[in-house]
Design a protein around this motif. Sequence first.
Motif, PDB file in Angstrom:
ATOM      1  N   ASN A   1       3.603   0.285  -9.553  1.00 43.82           N
ATOM      2  CA  ASN A   1       3.547   0.495  -8.101  1.00 43.82           C
ATOM      3  C   ASN A   1       4.219   1.800  -7.709  1.00 43.82           C
ATOM      4  OD1 ASN A   1       2.416  -1.961  -8.100  1.00 43.82           O
ATOM      5  ND2 ASN A   1       3.830  -2.923  -6.660  1.00 43.82           N
ATOM      6  N   VAL A   2       5.299   2.126  -8.398  1.00 43.54           N
ATOM      7  CA  VAL A   2       5.969   3.406  -8.129  1.00 43.54           C
ATOM      8  C   VAL A   2       5.008   4.540  -8.461  1.00 43.54           C
ATOM      9  CG1 VAL A   2       7.911   4.906  -8.746  1.00 43.54           C
ATOM     10  CG2 VAL A   2       8.250   2.428  -8.589  1.00 43.54           C
ATOM     11  N   LYS A   3       4.298   4.393  -9.580  1.00 44.43           N
ATOM     12  CA  LYS A   3       3.357   5.455  -9.986  1.00 44.43           C
ATOM     13  C   LYS A   3       2.256   5.629  -8.940  1.00 44.43           C
ATOM     14  CE  LYS A   3       4.052   5.915 -14.862  1.00 44.43           C
ATOM     15  NZ  LYS A   3       4.498   4.762 -15.627  1.00 44.43           N
ATOM     16  N   ARG A   4       1.794   4.502  -8.392  1.00 42.01           N
ATOM     17  CA  ARG A   4       0.742   4.587  -7.362  1.00 42.01           C
ATOM     18  C   ARG A   4       1.244   5.337  -6.131  1.00 42.01           C
ATOM     19  NH1 ARG A   4      -2.461  -0.698  -6.107  1.00 42.01           N
ATOM     20  NH2 ARG A   4      -0.716  -0.850  -4.686  1.00 42.01           N
ATOM     21  N   ILE A   5       2.486   5.067  -5.784  1.00 40.28           N
ATOM     22  CA  ILE A   5       3.074   5.783  -4.632  1.00 40.28           C
ATOM     23  C   ILE A   5       3.189   7.269  -4.965  1.00 40.28           C
ATOM     24  CG2 ILE A   5       5.210   6.074  -3.301  1.00 40.28           C
ATOM     25  CD1 ILE A   5       5.544   2.959  -3.626  1.00 40.28           C
ATOM     26  N   GLU A   6       3.622   7.576  -6.174  1.00 42.10           N
ATOM     27  CA  GLU A   6       3.770   8.982  -6.572  1.00 42.10           C
ATOM     28  C   GLU A   6       2.422   9.697  -6.561  1.00 42.10           C
ATOM     29  OE1 GLU A   6       7.706   8.875  -9.408  1.00 42.10           O
ATOM     30  OE2 GLU A   6       5.774   8.509 -10.346  1.00 42.10           O
ATOM     31  N   ARG A   7       1.379   8.979  -7.001  1.00 38.29           N
ATOM     32  CA  ARG A   7       0.045   9.600  -6.999  1.00 38.29           C
ATOM     33  C   ARG A   7      -0.384   9.886  -5.569  1.00 38.29           C
ATOM     34  NH1 ARG A   7      -1.407   6.397 -11.364  1.00 38.29           N
ATOM     35  NH2 ARG A   7      -2.226   4.770 -10.025  1.00 38.29           N
ATOM     36  N   PHE A   8      -0.109   8.941  -4.679  1.00 44.78           N
ATOM     37  CA  PHE A   8      -0.521   9.074  -3.284  1.00 44.78           C
ATOM     38  C   PHE A   8       0.225  10.210  -2.582  1.00 44.78           C
ATOM     39  CE2 PHE A   8      -0.098   7.950   1.240  1.00 44.78           C
ATOM     40  CZ  PHE A   8      -1.430   7.841   1.583  1.00 44.78           C
ATOM     41  N   THR A   9       1.554  10.271  -2.812  1.00 44.55           N
ATOM     42  CA  THR A   9       2.353  11.285  -2.107  1.00 44.55           C
ATOM     43  C   THR A   9       2.367  12.617  -2.849  1.00 44.55           C
ATOM     44  OG1 THR A   9       4.378  10.615  -3.251  1.00 44.55           O
ATOM     45  CG2 THR A   9       3.927   9.531  -1.153  1.00 44.55           C
ATOM     46  N   LYS A  10       1.823  12.610  -4.074  1.00 45.69           N
ATOM     47  CA  LYS A  10       1.835  13.811  -4.925  1.00 45.69           C
ATOM     48  C   LYS A  10       3.263  14.322  -5.131  1.00 45.69           C
ATOM     49  CE  LYS A  10      -2.855  15.283  -3.828  1.00 45.69           C
ATOM     50  NZ  LYS A  10      -3.224  14.236  -2.873  1.00 45.69           N
ATOM     51  N   GLN A  11       4.198  13.391  -5.183  1.00 44.81           N
ATOM     52  CA  GLN A  11       5.601  13.741  -5.445  1.00 44.81           C
ATOM     53  C   GLN A  11       6.138  12.731  -6.444  1.00 44.81           C
ATOM     54  OE1 GLN A  11       6.932  13.153  -1.357  1.00 44.81           O
ATOM     55  NE2 GLN A  11       7.485  15.300  -1.209  1.00 44.81           N
ATOM     56  N   LEU A  12       6.936  13.212  -7.395  1.00 46.38           N
ATOM     57  CA  LEU A  12       7.602  12.263  -8.292  1.00 46.38           C
ATOM     58  C   LEU A  12       8.907  11.809  -7.660  1.00 46.38           C
ATOM     59  CD1 LEU A  12       6.963  14.048 -11.681  1.00 46.38           C
ATOM     60  CD2 LEU A  12       6.022  11.857 -10.945  1.00 46.38           C
ATOM     61  N   ILE A  13       9.225  10.547  -7.857  1.00 44.47           N
ATOM     62  CA  ILE A  13      10.461  10.026  -7.256  1.00 44.47           C
ATOM     63  C   ILE A  13      11.500   9.874  -8.364  1.00 44.47           C
ATOM     64  CG2 ILE A  13      11.424   8.209  -5.804  1.00 44.47           C
ATOM     65  CD1 ILE A  13       8.547   7.421  -5.060  1.00 44.47           C
ATOM     66  N   PRO A  14      12.589  10.622  -8.293  1.00 46.30           N
ATOM     67  CA  PRO A  14      13.583  10.531  -9.365  1.00 46.30           C
ATOM     68  C   PRO A  14      14.221   9.148  -9.428  1.00 46.30           C
ATOM     69  CG  PRO A  14      14.061  12.366  -7.879  1.00 46.30           C
ATOM     70  CD  PRO A  14      12.984  11.564  -7.241  1.00 46.30           C
ATOM     71  N   VAL A  15      14.578   8.774 -10.660  1.00 47.39           N
ATOM     72  CA  VAL A  15      15.251   7.485 -10.864  1.00 47.39           C
ATOM     73  C   VAL A  15      16.744   7.726 -10.964  1.00 47.39           C
ATOM     74  CG1 VAL A  15      15.517   5.537 -12.451  1.00 47.39           C
ATOM     75  CG2 VAL A  15      13.256   6.532 -12.043  1.00 47.39           C
TER      76      VAL A  15
ATOM     77  N   PHE B   1       0.841  -1.205   0.000  1.00 50.95           N
ATOM     78  CA  PHE B   1       0.000   0.000   0.000  1.00 50.95           C
ATOM     79  C   PHE B   1       0.875   1.254   0.000  1.00 50.95           C
ATOM     80  CE2 PHE B   1      -2.326  -3.240   2.465  1.00 50.95           C
ATOM     81  CZ  PHE B   1      -3.392  -3.411   1.601  1.00 50.95           C
ATOM     82  N   PRO B   2       0.495   2.270  -0.783  1.00 47.34           N
ATOM     83  CA  PRO B   2       1.280   3.512  -0.790  1.00 47.34           C
ATOM     84  C   PRO B   2       1.413   4.126   0.609  1.00 47.34           C
ATOM     85  CG  PRO B   2      -0.367   3.554  -2.532  1.00 47.34           C
ATOM     86  CD  PRO B   2      -0.630   2.321  -1.734  1.00 47.34           C
ATOM     87  N   GLU B   3       0.385   3.957   1.454  1.00 48.71           N
ATOM     88  CA  GLU B   3       0.465   4.507   2.817  1.00 48.71           C
ATOM     89  C   GLU B   3       1.677   3.934   3.546  1.00 48.71           C
ATOM     90  OE1 GLU B   3      -2.117   3.226   1.367  1.00 48.71           O
ATOM     91  OE2 GLU B   3      -4.022   4.051   2.065  1.00 48.71           O
ATOM     92  N   ASP B   4       1.945   2.642   3.295  1.00 45.27           N
ATOM     93  CA  ASP B   4       3.084   2.012   3.972  1.00 45.27           C
ATOM     94  C   ASP B   4       4.400   2.618   3.513  1.00 45.27           C
ATOM     95  OD1 ASP B   4       1.588   0.336   5.534  1.00 45.27           O
ATOM     96  OD2 ASP B   4       1.525  -1.263   4.045  1.00 45.27           O
ATOM     97  N   TYR B   5       4.436   3.049   2.259  1.00 45.78           N
ATOM     98  CA  TYR B   5       5.656   3.704   1.756  1.00 45.78           C
ATOM     99  C   TYR B   5       5.939   4.939   2.610  1.00 45.78           C
ATOM    100  CZ  TYR B   5       8.812   6.258  -1.338  1.00 45.78           C
ATOM    101  OH  TYR B   5       9.885   6.957  -1.839  1.00 45.78           O
TER     102      TYR B   5
END
Length: 459
Positions: free
Chosen positions: A370-384, A339-343
């Motif tokens: 899954n990375v995209k789901r986390i990004e949507r949840f946190t409203k932040q993009l995670i750089p690679v 779950f993105p919340e767990d991230y």
Amino acid sequence: MSFEALGLHASIVKAATDAGYTTPTPVQEQAIPAGIAGRDLLVSSQTGSGKTAAFMLPALHKLALAEQAPVAPRGAPGERPRFKAAQPKMLVLTPTRELALQVTSATEKYGTQIRRIRAVSILGGMPYPKQMQLLAKNPEILVATPGRLIDHMESGKIDFSQLEILVLDEADRMLDMGFIDDIEKIIAATPAGRQTMLFSATLDGMVGNMARRITKDPMVIQITSSSSKHENIVQRVHFVDDLSHKNRLLDHLLRDETLDQAVVFTATKRDADTIADRLNIAGFSAAALHGDMHQGARNRTLDGLRRGNVKVLVATDVAARGIDVPTITHVFNYDLPKFPEDYVHRIGRTGRAGRNGLAISLVNHAEGMNVKRIERFTKQLIPVNVIEGFEPKRTASAPRSAARPGTWKPGDNRTGAKPGQRTFSKPGAPRREGAPAGGGYKGSNPRSADGARRTYGDR
Ligand code: AMP
């Protein structure tokens, strides 16, 4: 704003000052006066926001004042002494044993100046005779996980008829962990006139429904502090081709010279053990932490972490909840959480007490969604990021913009690259290598790219 100005008893202000707190955090500023006034509270705030003191300081204030009043004797005059159920004044429910122990020790710290107020933890995994001894002292405050508390209620060892204050800490997590029936049962055994304070990362959905049912005219406090948005934590994704690539990269990143202590999150308890063993063989002082371990072993591991003897903790979500060790500089997601919340909870194990932190996710190509789901949840993009010598074989299918750079210090060694080793992707730069456009994530229990079927954590 000072703690005195919030209306707290001098002895509690002194304890807060002795604990090194000079000013109240935003959640404390709002929750403490309302808590003292007896209001029900619905608070959306993360661990690290100072939420424990936000409910415990006003509660101790009220209990300390009540203690000054003459105490009514328990039982009728002339009644023969016999076993009496504990009659706590305050109950704090937490999702995990670790959080319960943390709340209990914070309570002891905040209550050092107040005599005759005892807090005890009632937890699964603790021997029953020891708990009976603790309950026999009729403590004013119980801090409990729901399952074990129900056992004691059903065997008549606890009577909530005198309960004045009920706190649900990390209520969203308790619901995620399936404690809803236990919580309802516990609440039904408490007086309707109690004060209820509910703390949760979110007040939406199921937790919001329950919150509205169990509170009366609550004051709603929403804290969106920089720490809850994790602005002090730099986040990175590294794509990996397979398990061996992932292990080599983790070993490399753990050798980052800016790393003080790290938590590596795994999806399963078995992986936590296996990876901790492997890291020990590789020369790291690593230890596993998960729900299959006895409480004694879990406590020893956490003590080792706090003392700095354990440098790398390999943990599952549930076991690592609430860990508050300021010297954790790095968090690694060996497996992405379900779950993105767990991230958000995971990466919050670093960047504590006003410091910066670095959170790195090691991601199989098939987990791009899954990375995209986390990004949507946190409203932040995670750089690679890509490190020379550890490049994944797959290349980008589409460019993806990078997140706003964080404030990771010291130096510029954000990727864990060795001195002199070039990293391809700088914070803020577009990725060289990307998640697959369609993604391979299907259902709630995906088969990862390395072929292993994942069951998630302690759930
Ligand atoms: P919590 O959100 O309750 O897990 O608290 C996170 C950390 O902040 C703990 O280490 C607390 O000791 C610390 N803390 C709580 N309140 C304050 C404050 N007013 N000033 C400084 N540190 C605090």
